[in-house]
Design a protein around this motif. Structure first.
Motif, PDB file in Angstrom:
ATOM      1  N   GLN A  18       0.570  -1.235   0.009  1.00 52.63           N
ATOM      2  CA  GLN A  18       0.001   0.084   0.035  1.00 52.63           C
ATOM      3  C   GLN A  18       0.872   1.134   0.160  1.00 52.63           C
ATOM      4  N   ASN A  19       2.142   1.294  -0.034  1.00 50.92           N
ATOM      5  CA  ASN A  19       3.039   2.084  -0.206  1.00 50.92           C
ATOM      6  C   ASN A  19       2.911   3.097   1.074  1.00 50.92           C
ATOM      7  N   VAL A  20       3.017   2.678   2.190  1.00 47.71           N
ATOM      8  CA  VAL A  20       2.842   3.261   3.316  1.00 47.71           C
ATOM      9  C   VAL A  20       4.352   3.548   3.773  1.00 47.71           C
ATOM     10  N   THR A  21       4.876   4.626   3.669  1.00 49.23           N
ATOM     11  CA  THR A  21       6.118   5.018   3.822  1.00 49.23           C
ATOM     12  C   THR A  21       6.277   6.427   4.922  1.00 49.23           C
ATOM     13  N   GLY A  22       7.363   6.922   4.906  1.00 47.16           N
ATOM     14  CA  GLY A  22       7.559   8.281   5.852  1.00 47.16           C
ATOM     15  C   GLY A  22       7.080   8.161   7.292  1.00 47.16           C
ATOM     16  N   ARG A  23       7.596   6.814   7.810  1.00 46.75           N
ATOM     17  CA  ARG A  23       7.183   6.357   9.091  1.00 46.75           C
ATOM     18  C   ARG A  23       8.570   6.003   9.760  1.00 46.75           C
ATOM     19  N   GLN A  24       8.695   6.488  11.234  1.00 46.60           N
ATOM     20  CA  GLN A  24       9.940   6.317  11.955  1.00 46.60           C
ATOM     21  C   GLN A  24       9.894   5.098  12.777  1.00 46.60           C
ATOM     22  N   TRP A  25      10.401   4.042  12.390  1.00 50.19           N
ATOM     23  CA  TRP A  25      10.261   2.678  13.178  1.00 50.19           C
ATOM     24  C   TRP A  25      11.223   2.824  14.288  1.00 50.19           C
ATOM     25  N   ILE A  26      10.738   2.310  15.736  1.00 53.71           N
ATOM     26  CA  ILE A  26      11.364   2.040  16.700  1.00 53.71           C
ATOM     27  C   ILE A  26      11.330   0.693  17.130  1.00 53.71           C
ATOM     28  N   ALA A  27      12.573   0.019  16.903  1.00 54.14           N
ATOM     29  CA  ALA A  27      12.562  -1.478  17.045  1.00 54.14           C
ATOM     30  C   ALA A  27      12.803  -2.161  18.629  1.00 54.14           C
ATOM     31  N   SER A  28      11.978  -2.963  19.008  1.00 52.62           N
ATOM     32  CA  SER A  28      12.581  -3.817  20.233  1.00 52.62           C
ATOM     33  C   SER A  28      13.602  -4.644  20.106  1.00 52.62           C
ATOM     34  N   GLU A  29      14.352  -5.048  21.040  1.00 52.80           N
ATOM     35  CA  GLU A  29      15.537  -5.789  20.864  1.00 52.80           C
ATOM     36  C   GLU A  29      15.287  -7.354  20.198  1.00 52.80           C
ATOM     37  N   ALA A  30      13.744  -7.810  19.925  1.00 53.38           N
ATOM     38  CA  ALA A  30      13.368  -8.685  19.420  1.00 53.38           C
ATOM     39  C   ALA A  30      13.577  -8.952  17.893  1.00 53.38           C
ATOM     40  N   TRP A  31      13.437  -7.672  17.335  1.00 51.56           N
ATOM     41  CA  TRP A  31      13.853  -7.505  15.792  1.00 51.56           C
ATOM     42  C   TRP A  31      14.763  -6.563  15.299  1.00 51.56           C
ATOM     43  N   THR A  32      15.502  -5.903  16.286  1.00 53.62           N
ATOM     44  CA  THR A  32      16.577  -4.860  15.974  1.00 53.62           C
ATOM     45  C   THR A  32      17.511  -5.421  14.984  1.00 53.62           C
ATOM     46  N   THR A  33      18.035  -6.670  15.411  1.00 54.97           N
ATOM     47  CA  THR A  33      19.194  -7.319  14.669  1.00 54.97           C
ATOM     48  C   THR A  33      18.603  -8.436  13.682  1.00 54.97           C
ATOM     49  N   SER A  34      17.349  -8.627  13.595  1.00 57.08           N
ATOM     50  CA  SER A  34      16.707  -9.842  12.890  1.00 57.08           C
ATOM     51  C   SER A  34      16.825  -9.548  11.160  1.00 57.08           C
ATOM     52  N   PRO A  35      17.622 -10.483  10.468  1.00 58.85           N
ATOM     53  CA  PRO A  35      17.904  -9.916   9.044  1.00 58.85           C
ATOM     54  C   PRO A  35      16.890 -10.100   8.029  1.00 58.85           C
ATOM     55  N   VAL A  36      15.374 -10.656   8.618  1.00 55.68           N
ATOM     56  CA  VAL A  36      14.571 -10.878   7.885  1.00 55.68           C
ATOM     57  C   VAL A  36      14.066  -9.925   6.947  1.00 55.68           C
ATOM     58  N   LEU A  37      14.222  -8.403   7.546  1.00 63.59           N
ATOM     59  CA  LEU A  37      13.809  -7.364   6.897  1.00 63.59           C
ATOM     60  C   LEU A  37      14.834  -6.507   6.431  1.00 63.59           C
ATOM     61  N   HIS A  38      16.014  -7.096   6.231  1.00 64.01           N
ATOM     62  CA  HIS A  38      17.113  -6.277   5.784  1.00 64.01           C
ATOM     63  C   HIS A  38      17.548  -6.208   4.423  1.00 64.01           C
ATOM     64  N   GLY A  39      16.351  -6.799   3.590  1.00 65.49           N
ATOM     65  CA  GLY A  39      16.643  -6.831   2.066  1.00 65.49           C
ATOM     66  C   GLY A  39      16.300  -5.426   1.457  1.00 65.49           C
ATOM     67  N   SER A  40      16.710  -5.241   0.392  1.00 68.95           N
ATOM     68  CA  SER A  40      16.904  -3.991  -0.269  1.00 68.95           C
ATOM     69  C   SER A  40      15.450  -3.369  -0.634  1.00 68.95           C
ATOM     70  N   ARG A  41      14.183  -4.426  -0.690  1.00 66.35           N
ATOM     71  CA  ARG A  41      13.203  -3.954  -0.871  1.00 66.35           C
ATOM     72  C   ARG A  41      12.328  -3.420   0.237  1.00 66.35           C
ATOM     73  N   TYR A  42      13.141  -3.783   1.469  1.00 63.95           N
ATOM     74  CA  TYR A  42      12.271  -3.042   2.611  1.00 63.95           C
ATOM     75  C   TYR A  42      13.063  -1.692   2.915  1.00 63.95           C
ATOM     76  N   LEU A  43      13.951  -1.291   2.317  1.00 67.42           N
ATOM     77  CA  LEU A  43      14.792  -0.008   2.789  1.00 67.42           C
ATOM     78  C   LEU A  43      13.767   1.238   2.686  1.00 67.42           C
ATOM     79  N   PRO A  44      13.077   1.380   1.816  1.00 67.51           N
ATOM     80  CA  PRO A  44      12.168   2.613   1.676  1.00 67.51           C
ATOM     81  C   PRO A  44      11.320   2.706   2.818  1.00 67.51           C
ATOM     82  N   LEU A  45      11.138   1.307   3.470  1.00 70.42           N
ATOM     83  CA  LEU A  45       9.960   1.158   4.567  1.00 70.42           C
ATOM     84  C   LEU A  45      10.818   1.485   5.925  1.00 70.42           C
ATOM     85  N   VAL A  46      11.753   0.818   6.084  1.00 70.69           N
ATOM     86  CA  VAL A  46      12.530   0.701   7.632  1.00 70.69           C
ATOM     87  C   VAL A  46      13.958   1.173   7.447  1.00 70.69           C
TER      88      VAL A  46
END
Length: 1573
Positions: free
Chosen positions: A1001-1029
């Motif tokens: 849905q192209n929902v960008t422009g948000r600042q995410w604050i991550a808990s330690e449970a997913w701060t270092t999780s690699p599952v969202l480290h792909g280039s497609r997620y960069l505009p979002l996270v």
């Protein structure tokens, strides 16, 4: 439950030839106790087994309970592993409907999911869309609150506030919640809790009423809040309650319960014959069977399931091969199968069955709390909520029943129809009452017996039996007993004044006469015995018949005196008591003085005790004096009766207290009569041969010894029999071996050692559960999807253990082993693994010692909070240490619940604080929260809400992440898009589905604050997620380094040991191959050799650059090693355990390890300090991470700061802002506020219905300022200051007064001086023409005096202008008052002169001027003026006017004015002037029609008219004029009235003198104007 089982056992149609038993435990409302009880039930409570078959009591086929949701969650998690059915009757948590987690859980109470819907239906019915929410800090409250939020969103309602009730009733938290309720505009409050007492007490204390409470079923029917004390607060409460039922025969069963001597029934045993029917408690009340009815249904459900199982026909069964269950080898899962299909109807007509989730049919009663007649609360059923209603109407309410009932007057009670008040029934012990008839009959019977005995004794008065020990005393005793029996009649019948006064007096005197006779008889027995001895022959001389009579009279007289004093001071009176039974009036005798009644009884008791003591001491006298034995027995009966009487009397209500007292009188009287006189009558009538002196003086051989010997022989035989039985039972022959009930298929890694360390890791993921049809024994689950990072953590345990085994300084001569399991990310698997670790895996045990492998001294893991909560609850019972490296839930810090839990990762309590520190640093006060639907997310979200409140921030939205519901994901995305919050905090381990939908849905422009449970999780480290996270800020576990780990990881190899199958699974996933398993090879499939090169791979397993979880694992293993090392270094006699002992290394107990773990203190090679606080928590420190773009467009996580609660600098958060990456066009941190900051000069005004962060900026009011940003209130300027136009600071107020520089002041000064000049000019004119007729007419002296006074009036104006000073304030009104009185008195006298001259022109008034000459005129003016002078003098001397700075008239200025001091003084001054003016006007008006030659009266009339008009207008104008204008009004009045007088009186004269001198002649003045006309 016992009743239901007995009923089933007596039912020939249900379970014929089968007897059900039961074993019931108390859980003491504690999870630990409940767990112990559950484990005891499924494993048996025998200390040891006498045979290798491990046979014991019949198996527990199922468990009824636990009533608590938290307990049921934990217990069912364990029982579900063995498929043991548990049927709860009160656990409502919706989470228990999860069949994957709780496969053998059932319940006969509806789930909270429907409870919440039922409560929302009530809200919807009344249109309540704005409600507050309170819930308890446990599973019941938390899950119910979650469901409520969701249902309210669907309904369209809103939650005004949501507060957690503190678990420990913390007073500060309670006060904060009360403040929230008080300030909220929500009038409806929904509460999910079991304990609201502390909150309600605080609400009452602060008088917070006027709220409509909606009660959950947990407290709707609880009686603790039903007292009159809480009626103003909780009257009208609406709630839902479990469906009420009826169980025939239960009441009788409950009342016939009796204790036994079975030690398993652990209750204090009294006599066992107490009467339960006389009690009135919640136990005996079967009118509201709700929870008990659910228990009843649960037992019958279990019985029907077992019945259906036994009715199975072989070959047509539901299990594999159409087989049936073997009743001799019944498996729990087979009972579960039949329970799932249960379908029956209770005797009350309710249908019982379970859906696929084990839930019962959802139906509730709607209850309303209404006032009772005694002002307490009564709970009435006013409707029903039934989801399966045939009408389709979910909620049915009888709104007429909701109306408040009127309380009947004290002497009235409601009719059976509750539609009118009828007179209460008057209750007393009457002669018509069966009880009264019985007691009267007994009384008369006793009197008759006394009369019969008296006749017998009188007829045989000369026989030895009667004459022994003074026959006179015997007759007196019989007479007193007759009175005792007869006094009973005073207690029966309607109480009257004379009966109330006599009953206790007659009773007291009769009994004292009776006992004193017995006492003297005892003394006679002793005296007679002493006189039979040589040394005591004179004894009877000093205690003869006269002394005996005297003693009786003296003792009785004392009681007479007590009664006389009692009756004369506080006499008993009839009293209508409506307290015992609300529906009746109990007519009784109030005792008047409790002290008097106690003294009466006490004196009787004292004499009885003395009699008993003397008789007891004389009981062993020779048999010829054996009457003492009968007296001892009679007094024993007497004392026993009256000691029992006191509690029975106190606890008996109404007429029964009277009956108890009568019974005590009769029982004691009959006891004395029978004990003393029955033996004598027996001898006299039946054995007259023994009624001789010889027979009485002889001795009889007692058979007591033979009786005692026989009793001892019987006792010995019983003891020998019991001993033989016990010994025989312990020598039953046995064979075979002890077997485990089940075996779990688990993936793991194993190494033997002296001590084993267990481990639980999330290596694989169980995605598909095996089918749970219970037609066959459930299959073991198969795990999939391998996680390399988790396998690295498991290998870190092995590396640390090998490192420790090689360390000569740590645990020398000890080899540690390990046993690690994969929990497959599922609680059920984690539970299986934990139970497997602490119980061992051997299939059989070959000896009675049950020895096996070395004990698991502790477990490292589980990484999940939910898993750790459940596993630690079980391990905590046995005090087995559990050290988690990744479970962060703050709830795990509760040492009472989790006594053996430790962790090497900081608690969520600090994690949340760390995240809030980041928000605070950037000023982000408006944030959204997303959290996972598990313990980790729920508890973290709770803590976050609390911390945000303390910080002053607000949560824009709070959403639970669904596990697999795409519609909920879309709804959350819609919420994120619609929200103005630019910052989103997420507590979860799986955000992939949400992120994919946000990208879609192209929902960008948000600042995410991550808990330690997913701060270092690699599952969202792909280039497609960069505009979002991109730019995400998060906190991560402290990174560490472990030397040698990389080489170790690269050199592991698989083997063929099935216990190490996890390495083989890793190898297959790493290299995409498959090991040869004995089956046929699949063409094209790559086979593993085991020699593949790990160094050629690059993935999470081989990456040791970011060791966080693995570093925590490493610290956990070393903590265990150091604890074990310290334990082994203990010196005997200096140990920490009882008697300064040390642990036995050959019989190590888990709790001993906990003791040493608590004191662990060491430093790792990386330099980190490791220790645990009192709650088992590690030192709180986090790295702050930032998600930044890498060169290939993917996400790379960099450390940009640290959060250290124990930082030496005192600065908790340290950030390097130069390293931060912001994923916004501005490359700066975003603004995330609900409302922009309010600048200085404004204040924040919270928008109605929105959080405190959403506000409008309102400018400060005049006189108020705010000099800071986001001020919540404007400060009031000091009295002498005023706000500047920008409202940012206070300036000194402008001082205002009527000054000479003021244009108004100049104008009035000019007018004053002008008036003075006019007066001077007129005086000059009049002085120059003083001899002319116009001037001389009517006393020219008065004219000059009038002009002088007018000049003073004009000049006094100058005292009103300028800055007020003390002398000007004192002079201005005095000068004004005296001047005007002088002026008006001169006018008054002039008027009187006019009238006097007119009268003197007539014959009858020629002497008028004689009496009102010049001297009298001066005197009149002087006297009238002197009065005003006196008024002014008194005023100035008592309450003198003073300068006053007035800030009331104009808040922005200081009006400098003269305070008049005394309002009365000023009023008298003005009033006196007004009086003289009114008199002058009246006289002038009356004289206006005199001949024209005397027409000055017309001018005076006109002048007084002007004067009065001016001053009448002055009063309202003066009062309403602010500041200096009030002074100006007064000056204007002075000037206007002065000019009016000057012009009206002197202008016509000056006109004639100057312009028409021809008319200034005596002839012209004396002439008439008629000629001209």
């Amino acid at each position: 439950m016992v009743f239901a089982i007995n009923e089933i056992n007596n039912n020939h149609n249900l379970l014929p030839n089968i007897t059900l038993g039961y074993q019931i435990y108390d859980n003491c409302l504690r999870l630990g106790v409940a767990f112990r009880a559950a484990i005891d039930l499924i494993s048996g409570s025998e200390e040891s087994f006498s045979d290798l078959n491990c046979t014991g009591p019949p198996p527990v086929i199922g468990i009824i309970g636990d009533p608590g949701s938290t307990q049921s969650i934990a217990i069912s998690s364990v029982l579900g592993l063995f498929r043991v059915p548990i049927v709860s009757y009160y656990a409502t948590c919706s989470c228990l409907s999860d069949r994957n987690k709780y496969p053998s859980f059932f319940r006969t109470i509806p789930s909270d999911a429907f409870q919440v819907r039922a409560m929302v239906q009530i809200l919807k019915h009344f249109g309540w869309t704005w409600v507050g929410l309170l819930y308890s800090d446990d599973d019941y409250g938390i899950y119910a609150a979650q469901s409520f939020h969701q249902e309210m969103q669907l309904f369209g309602g809103c939650v005004a506030f949501s507060e957690i009730l503190p678990y420990d009733n913390n007073h500060r938290d309670i006060q904060r919640i009360v403040e929230v309720i008080q300030t909220s505009t929500a009038r409806v409050v929904v509460a999910f809790s079991t304990d609201l007492l502390s909150l309600m007490d605080e609400l009452l204390l602060q008088n917070v009423t006027g709220k409509q409470w909606i009660a959950s079923e947990a407290w709707t029917t609880t009686p603790v809040l039903h007292t009159p004390h809480y009626l103003p607060l909780l009257g009208g409460t609406l709630g839902i309650a479990i469906r009420r039922g009826e169980i025939q025969g239960l009441c009788d069963f409950l009342l016939h319960l009796r204790p036994d001597n079975n030690p398993k029934n652990r209750r204090k045993v009294c006599t066992g014959q107490e009467d339960l029917s006389s009690t009135d408690t919640a136990y005996t009340d079967v009118s509201e069977l709700r929870a008990s009815y659910n228990v009843y249904k649960a037992v019958y459900a279990m019985a029907h399931a077992l019945h259906d199982l036994m009715q199975c026909e072989e070959g047509r069964g539901p299990f594999s091969g159409n087989s049936c269950a073997d009743i001799n080898n019944l498996q729990p899962w087979q009972v579960v199968h039949y329970l799932q299909k249960v379908n029956f109807t209770t005797g009350f007509g309710d249908h019982v069955s379970f859906d696929k989730n084990g839930d019962a049919l959802a139906i509730y009663d709607v209850m309303n709390w209404q006032p009772n007649s005694d002002k307490s609360i009564i709970v009435r059923t006013v409707g029903v909520v039934g989801e399966g209603a045939a009408t389709g109407k979910v909620l049915t309410l009888d709104e007429d029943a909701l109306t408040e009932c009127v309380v009947c007057p004290n002497e009235f009670w409601s009719s059976p129809e509750n539609d009118r008040c009828v007179p209460k029934e008057v209750e007393f012990l009457s002669y018509k009452d069966p009880l009264g008839i019985s007691l009267t009959t007994a009384s008369l019977l006793g009197t008759s017996f006394c009369a019969v005995v008296m006749v017998i004794f009188a007829h045989h008065r000369n026989t030895p039996v009667v004459r022994a020990n003074n026959s006179e005393l015997s007759f007196l005793l019989l007479w007193s007993l007759k009175l005792c029996f007869l006094c009973v009649l005073l207690y029966i019948g309607r109480p009257q004044l004379w009966t109330c006064q006599l009953r206790h007096a007659v009773f007291g005197i009769s009994f004292v006469l009776c006992i004193s006779s017995i006492l003297v008889k005892t003394m006679v027995v002793i005296a007679v015995f002493k006189s039979s001895r040589p040394e005591g022959k004179a004894t009877l001389k000093w205690f003869g018949a006269a002394q005996q009579r005297g003693t009786v009279v003296a003792l009785t007289t004392t009681q007479v005196a007590i009664c006389t004093v009692w009756l004369s001071t506080a006499s008993p009176t009839p009293y209508k008591n409506s307290q015992y039974i609300s529906s009746k009036i109990v007519y009784e005798c109030a005792i008047g003085s409790e002290a008097g009644f106690c003294m009466l009884l006490g004196y009787i008791g004292l004499l009885a005790a003395v009699s008993f003591l003397l008789a007891f001491m004389a009981r062993k006298l020779p048999d010829n004096f054996n009457e003492a034995k009968f007296i001892t027995f009679s007094m024993l009966i007497f004392c026993a009766v009256w000691i029992t009487f006191i509690p029975a009397y106190v606890s008996s209500p109404g007429k029964y207290s009277v009956a108890v007292e009568i019974f005590a009188i009769l029982a004691s009287s009959f006891g004395v009569l029978l004990a003393i006189f029955a033996p004598k009558c027996y001898i006299i009538i039946l054995h007259p041969e023994r009624n001789t002196k010889k027979a009485i003086m002889g001795r009889r051989v007692s058979g007591s010894y033979s009786v005692k010997a026989r009793e001892m022989w019987i006792t010995l035989n019983i003891c020998l029999y019991l001993s033989f039985t016990c010994i025989s039972a312990s020598f039953i022959p046995s064979s075979n071996s002890c077997q485990l009930q089940g075996h779990f298929k688990l993936n793991g890694m194993y190494q033997d050692g002296d001590f084993i360390i267990g481990g639980l890791f999330e290596v694989q993921h169980l995605k598909v559960f095996p089918e749970l049809s219970f037609k066959a024994e459930p299959e073991q689950p198969q795990c999939e999807e391998f996680y390399m990072s988790s396998f690295q953590q498991g290998q870190t345990v092995i590396f640390a253990i090998e490192e420790i085994n090689k360390d000569p300084n740590l645990l020398p001569n000890i080899t540690l082993g390990y046993h690690l399991y994969d929990n497959c990310l599922k609680l059920v698997v984690a539970f299986r693994a934990a139970i497997d670790l602490i119980s061992g895996r051997e299939q059989t045990l070959s000896n009675l010692n049950c020895t096996g492998p070395p004990p698991v001294i502790a477990i490292v893991g589980d990484p999940g909070s939910t898993h750790s909560i459940a596993v630690s609850s079980v391990l905590g019972l046995f005090r087995v240490p559990l050290i988690s490296y990744y479970a962060t839930c703050s709830c795990l810090s509760d040492r009472k619940k989790y006594p053996s839990f430790f962790r090497t990762i900081p608690s969520d309590a600090f994690q949340v604080k760390a995240m809030v520190q980041i928000l605070k640093y950037f000023g982000w006060t408006w944030v959204g929260v997303i959290y996972s639907d598990d313990d980790y997310g729920i508890y973290a979200a709770q803590a976050f809400h609390k911390e945000m409140q303390l910080f002053g921030g607000c949560v824009a939205f709070s959403e639970i992440m669904p596990y697999d519901n795409h519609r909920d994901i879309q709804r959350i995305v819609t919420v994120i898009k619609a929200s103005t919050a630019k910052v989103i905090v997420a507590f979860s381990t799986d955000l992939l589905a949400l992120m994919d939908e946000l990208l879609l849905q192209n929902v960008t422009g948000r600042q995410w604050i991550a808990s330690e449970a997913w701060t270092t999780s690699p599952v969202l480290h792909g280039s497609r997620y960069l505009p979002l996270v991109g730019g995400t800020l998060g906190i991560a576990i402290r990174r560490g380094e472990i030397k040698g780990l990389n080489d170790f990881l690269l050199h592991i190899r698989p083997d063929h040991d099935p216990r190490n199958n996890m390495v083989r699974i890793f190898w297959e996933n790493m290299f995409g191959c498959r090991f040869q398993t004995g089956g046929r090879e699949i063409e094209g499939e790559k086979m593993c050799t085991g020699e593949e090169d790990l160094s050629s791979t690059v993935n999470e397993y081989t990456d040791v650059s970011e060791l966080r979880a693995s570093y925590n694992v490493y610290k956990a293993v070393y903590a265990l090693a150091h604890a074990l090392h310290d334990l082994m270094q203990c010196e005997e006699g200096r140990g920490p355990f009882s008697g300064n002992s040390c642990a036995d290394i050959n019989n190590l107990q888990p709790w001993q390890m906990v003791q040493y773990l608590q004191k662990v203190n060491f430093t790792t090679d990386f330099g980190d300090h490791v220790s645990f606080d009192k709650n088992g928590d590690a030192l709180a420190i986090y790295d702050v991470m930032n998600w930044q773009p890498s060169s290939d467009g993917s996400v790379i996580v960099r450390t940009v700061g640290v959060v250290d609660e124990g930082a030496a600098t005192g600065k908790v958060l340290t950030l390097d802002e130069d390293l931060l990456y912001w994923n916004f066009e501005t490359k700066n941190p975003p603004r995330s506020v609900c409302s922009e900051s309010c600048p200085p000069g404004t204040r924040r005004a919270t928008r109605k219905g929105l959080p405190v962060c959403c506000f409008d900026c309102l400018p400060c009011a005049d006189g108020e300022i705010s000099n800071i940003t986001d001020s919540t209130e404007c400060k009031l300027c000091p009295d002498d200051s005023w706000s500047n136009p920008e409202k940012t600071h206070c300036n000194p107020k402008e001082v205002e007064f009527l000054s000479y520089e003021d244009p108004l002041g100049i104008s009035l000064s000019t007018a004053s001086l002008l008036g003075t000049c006019f007066c001077v000019i007129v005086m000059v004119i009049f002085a120059h023409h003083r001899n002319t007729p116009v001037v001389r007419a009517n006393n020219s002296e008065l004219s000059f005096l009038l002009l002088l006074s007018l000049k003073l009036c004009f000049l006094c104006v100058l005292l009103f202008i300028g800055q007020p000073q003390l002398w000007t304030c004192q002079l201005r009104h005095a000068m004004f008052g005296i001047s005007f009185v002088l002026c008006v008195s001169s006018i008054l006298v002039k008027t009187m002169v006019v009238i006097a001259v007119f009268k003197s022109s007539r014959p009858e008034g020629k002497s008028a001027m004689k009496w009102f000459g010049a001297a009298q005129q001066r005197g009149t003016v002087l006297v009238l003026t002197a009065v005003q002078v006196v008024i002014c003098a008194v005023w100035l001397s008592t309450a003198s006017p003073t300068p006053h700075k007035n800030t009331v008239y104009i808040r922005s200025k200081i009006v400098y004015e003269c305070s008049i001091g005394s309002l009365a003084g000023f009023a008298i001054l003005l009033g006196y002037i007004g009086l003289l003016a009114a008199v002058s006007f009246l006289l002038a008006f009356l004289a206006r029609n005199l001949p024209d030659n005397f027409n000055e009266a017309k001018f005076i009339t006109f002048s007084m008219l002007i004067f009065c008009a001016v001053w009448i207008t002055f009063v309202p104008a003066y009062v309403s004029s602010p500041g200096k204008y009030a002074v100006a009004v007064e000056i204007f009045a002075i000037l206007a009235s002065s000019f009016g007088l000057l012009v009206a009186i002197f202008a016509p004269k000056c006109y004639i003198i100057i312009l028409h001198p021809e008319r200034n002649t005596k002839k012209a003045i004396m002439g008439r104007p008629d000629a001209k006309k």
